[in-house]
Design a protein around this motif. Structure first.
Motif, mmCIF file in Angstrom:
data_model
loop_
_atom_site.group_PDB
_atom_site.id
_atom_site.type_symbol
_atom_site.label_atom_id
_atom_site.label_comp_id
_atom_site.label_asym_id
_atom_site.label_seq_id
_atom_site.Cartn_x
_atom_site.Cartn_y
_atom_site.Cartn_z
ATOM 1 N N ALA A 71 -17.794 3.216 -0.659
ATOM 2 C CA ALA A 71 -18.189 3.005 -2.051
ATOM 3 C C ALA A 71 -16.943 2.867 -2.927
ATOM 4 C CB ALA A 71 -19.071 4.154 -2.534
ATOM 5 N N ARG A 72 -15.925 3.652 -2.638
ATOM 6 C CA ARG A 72 -14.662 3.569 -3.390
ATOM 7 C C ARG A 72 -14.062 2.168 -3.261
ATOM 8 N NH1 ARG A 72 -10.263 7.420 -1.276
ATOM 9 N NH2 ARG A 72 -10.975 8.899 -2.833
ATOM 10 N N ARG A 73 -14.104 1.617 -2.075
ATOM 11 C CA ARG A 73 -13.550 0.286 -1.840
ATOM 12 C C ARG A 73 -14.329 -0.771 -2.624
ATOM 13 N NH1 ARG A 73 -10.890 -2.840 2.228
ATOM 14 N NH2 ARG A 73 -10.669 -4.849 1.229
ATOM 15 N N ILE A 74 -15.644 -0.636 -2.666
ATOM 16 C CA ILE A 74 -16.474 -1.578 -3.419
ATOM 17 C C ILE A 74 -16.118 -1.521 -4.900
ATOM 18 C CG2 ILE A 74 -18.847 -2.057 -4.178
ATOM 19 C CD1 ILE A 74 -19.671 -1.052 -1.301
ATOM 20 N N VAL A 75 -15.979 -0.313 -5.452
ATOM 21 C CA VAL A 75 -15.611 -0.148 -6.862
ATOM 22 C C VAL A 75 -14.265 -0.809 -7.143
ATOM 23 C CG1 VAL A 75 -14.936 1.557 -8.620
ATOM 24 C CG2 VAL A 75 -17.007 1.919 -7.241
ATOM 25 N N SER A 76 -13.310 -0.591 -6.262
ATOM 26 C CA SER A 76 -11.982 -1.182 -6.427
ATOM 27 C C SER A 76 -12.056 -2.708 -6.426
ATOM 28 C CB SER A 76 -11.057 -0.698 -5.309
ATOM 29 O OG SER A 76 -9.796 -1.317 -5.398
ATOM 30 N N ASP A 77 -12.786 -3.264 -5.466
ATOM 31 C CA ASP A 77 -12.902 -4.720 -5.357
ATOM 32 C C ASP A 77 -13.643 -5.329 -6.547
ATOM 33 O OD1 ASP A 77 -11.568 -4.597 -2.953
ATOM 34 O OD2 ASP A 77 -13.339 -4.968 -1.708
ATOM 35 N N VAL A 78 -14.727 -4.685 -6.971
ATOM 36 C CA VAL A 78 -15.535 -5.232 -8.060
ATOM 37 C C VAL A 78 -14.762 -5.200 -9.377
ATOM 38 C CG1 VAL A 78 -17.612 -4.815 -9.475
ATOM 39 C CG2 VAL A 78 -17.763 -4.808 -6.989
ATOM 40 N N THR A 79 -14.070 -4.107 -9.659
ATOM 41 C CA THR A 79 -13.318 -4.054 -10.910
ATOM 42 C C THR A 79 -12.176 -5.078 -10.898
ATOM 43 O OG1 THR A 79 -12.036 -2.156 -10.079
ATOM 44 C CG2 THR A 79 -13.914 -1.684 -11.528
ATOM 45 N N ARG A 80 -11.532 -5.238 -9.755
ATOM 46 C CA ARG A 80 -10.463 -6.242 -9.646
ATOM 47 C C ARG A 80 -11.034 -7.653 -9.809
ATOM 48 N NH1 ARG A 80 -9.114 -6.500 -4.215
ATOM 49 N NH2 ARG A 80 -10.660 -8.155 -4.196
ATOM 50 N N PRO B 37 -7.636 -2.923 -10.228
ATOM 51 C CA PRO B 37 -8.554 -2.223 -9.316
ATOM 52 C C PRO B 37 -8.667 -0.745 -9.691
ATOM 53 C CG PRO B 37 -6.810 -3.346 -8.094
ATOM 54 C CD PRO B 37 -6.505 -3.496 -9.549
ATOM 55 N N LEU B 38 -9.895 -0.264 -9.780
ATOM 56 C CA LEU B 38 -10.127 1.144 -10.093
ATOM 57 C C LEU B 38 -10.242 1.913 -8.779
ATOM 58 C CD1 LEU B 38 -10.730 3.460 -12.041
ATOM 59 C CD2 LEU B 38 -13.127 2.771 -11.973
ATOM 60 N N ASN B 39 -9.273 2.765 -8.516
ATOM 61 C CA ASN B 39 -9.289 3.595 -7.314
ATOM 62 C C ASN B 39 -9.814 4.972 -7.697
ATOM 63 O OD1 ASN B 39 -8.152 1.674 -5.479
ATOM 64 N ND2 ASN B 39 -6.229 1.954 -6.574
ATOM 65 N N LEU B 40 -11.054 5.245 -7.335
ATOM 66 C CA LEU B 40 -11.678 6.522 -7.682
ATOM 67 C C LEU B 40 -10.971 7.685 -7.009
ATOM 68 C CD1 LEU B 40 -15.467 5.630 -7.329
ATOM 69 C CD2 LEU B 40 -14.111 5.758 -9.420
ATOM 70 N N ASP B 41 -10.836 8.786 -7.740
ATOM 71 C CA ASP B 41 -10.324 10.017 -7.152
ATOM 72 C C ASP B 41 -11.350 10.541 -6.153
ATOM 73 O OD1 ASP B 41 -8.014 9.999 -8.689
ATOM 74 O OD2 ASP B 41 -8.896 11.248 -10.267
ATOM 75 N N THR B 42 -10.879 11.320 -5.206
ATOM 76 C CA THR B 42 -11.778 11.943 -4.241
ATOM 77 C C THR B 42 -12.748 12.854 -4.982
ATOM 78 O OG1 THR B 42 -10.057 11.866 -2.560
ATOM 79 C CG2 THR B 42 -11.870 13.391 -2.173
ATOM 80 N N ILE B 43 -13.995 12.821 -4.586
ATOM 81 C CA ILE B 43 -15.032 13.643 -5.211
ATOM 82 C C ILE B 43 -15.225 14.902 -4.375
ATOM 83 C CG2 ILE B 43 -17.482 13.756 -5.821
ATOM 84 C CD1 ILE B 43 -17.344 10.711 -6.276
ATOM 85 N N PHE C 222 -22.336 -5.119 -12.659
ATOM 86 C CA PHE C 222 -21.025 -5.023 -13.303
ATOM 87 C C PHE C 222 -21.053 -5.883 -14.556
ATOM 88 C CE2 PHE C 222 -16.695 -6.438 -14.150
ATOM 89 C CZ PHE C 222 -16.039 -5.220 -14.211
ATOM 90 N N GLU C 223 -20.741 -5.269 -15.685
ATOM 91 C CA GLU C 223 -20.686 -5.988 -16.948
ATOM 92 C C GLU C 223 -19.272 -5.905 -17.503
ATOM 93 O OE1 GLU C 223 -23.804 -4.963 -19.785
ATOM 94 O OE2 GLU C 223 -24.858 -3.985 -18.121
ATOM 95 N N ASN C 224 -18.644 -7.066 -17.680
ATOM 96 C CA ASN C 224 -17.323 -7.147 -18.298
ATOM 97 C C ASN C 224 -17.550 -7.358 -19.789
ATOM 98 O OD1 ASN C 224 -14.818 -7.791 -19.311
ATOM 99 N ND2 ASN C 224 -14.230 -8.997 -17.534
ATOM 100 N N ILE C 225 -17.692 -6.273 -20.512
ATOM 101 C CA ILE C 225 -17.998 -6.321 -21.941
ATOM 102 C C ILE C 225 -16.784 -6.804 -22.731
ATOM 103 C CG2 ILE C 225 -18.730 -4.913 -23.917
ATOM 104 C CD1 ILE C 225 -20.035 -3.066 -21.669
ATOM 105 N N LEU C 226 -15.607 -6.471 -22.270
ATOM 106 C CA LEU C 226 -14.367 -6.841 -22.955
ATOM 107 C C LEU C 226 -14.190 -8.355 -23.006
ATOM 108 C CD1 LEU C 226 -11.848 -5.580 -24.280
ATOM 109 C CD2 LEU C 226 -10.732 -5.732 -22.058
#
Length: 169
Positions: free
Chosen positions: A124-133, A139-145, A34-38
């Motif tokens: 995996a969705r939960r990991i993405v949400s936690d990492v972005t937060r 938190p980024l909640n991915l749409d269902t794929i 995870f890279e926080n470029i901002l």
């Protein structure tokens, strides 16, 4: 009431489809970045993100009988809508190890790339949400794929690539 038979034969039983058994043996993060470029740049005003998610799937047989490994690779980029500057980059390889029985060989490939990812995606969705937060963003909640559509498009892409590489006679 007695069952009727024809020609003195025993009544026929409908043939049963094989019973599919699937167990998730384990699941884990194989690789994550995870890279926080901002955070490296000065922020002015309210930035609206443009998030793009790329999904790649892979599956392979393990040495143990009836065990398979399914790898879901997510690459998530977020850029500012107005400037196009990168905000963050998240790369995640999430793996599920499955014990699968009763799936006919000709159906194993789609089963591995549709049903198995469907089972591990919520994690995996939960990991993405936690990492972005935890990385300083909402938190980024991915749409269902839709893994069926993803599988079909990959099959079409491979067929087109194979036809393009085959020389015309």
């Amino acid at each position: 009431m007695a069952e009727e038979t024809t020609n003195g034969a025993a009544p026929t039983q409908p043939q049963q489809a094989p019973q599919v058994k699937m167990n998730v043996l384990t699941q884990y993060i194989r690789d994550m970045s995870f890279e926080n470029i901002l955070a490296r740049k000065p922020v002015s005003g309210n930035v609206q993100p443009d998030v793009k998610v790329q999904v790649a799937l892979d599956a392979k047989k393990r040495e143990a009988e009836n065990q398979y490994e399914v790898i879901m690779k997510l690459t998530i980029t977020s850029k500012a809508k107005d400037t196009g500057e990168s905000m963050f980059l998240l790369e995640l390889e999430y793996v599920g190890v499955f014990h699968i029985e009763g799936v006919p060989e000709e159906q194993m490939h789609p089963f591995l790339l549709i049903e198995c990812p469907r089972m591990i995606f919520p994690f995996a969705r939960r990991i993405v949400s936690d990492v972005t937060r935890d990385g300083g963003f909402p938190p980024l909640n991915l749409d269902t794929i839709d893994f069926v559509a993803l599988y079909r498009s990959e099959v079409q892409r491979r067929v087109a690539a194979q036809q393009a590489s085959t020389p015309a006679n």
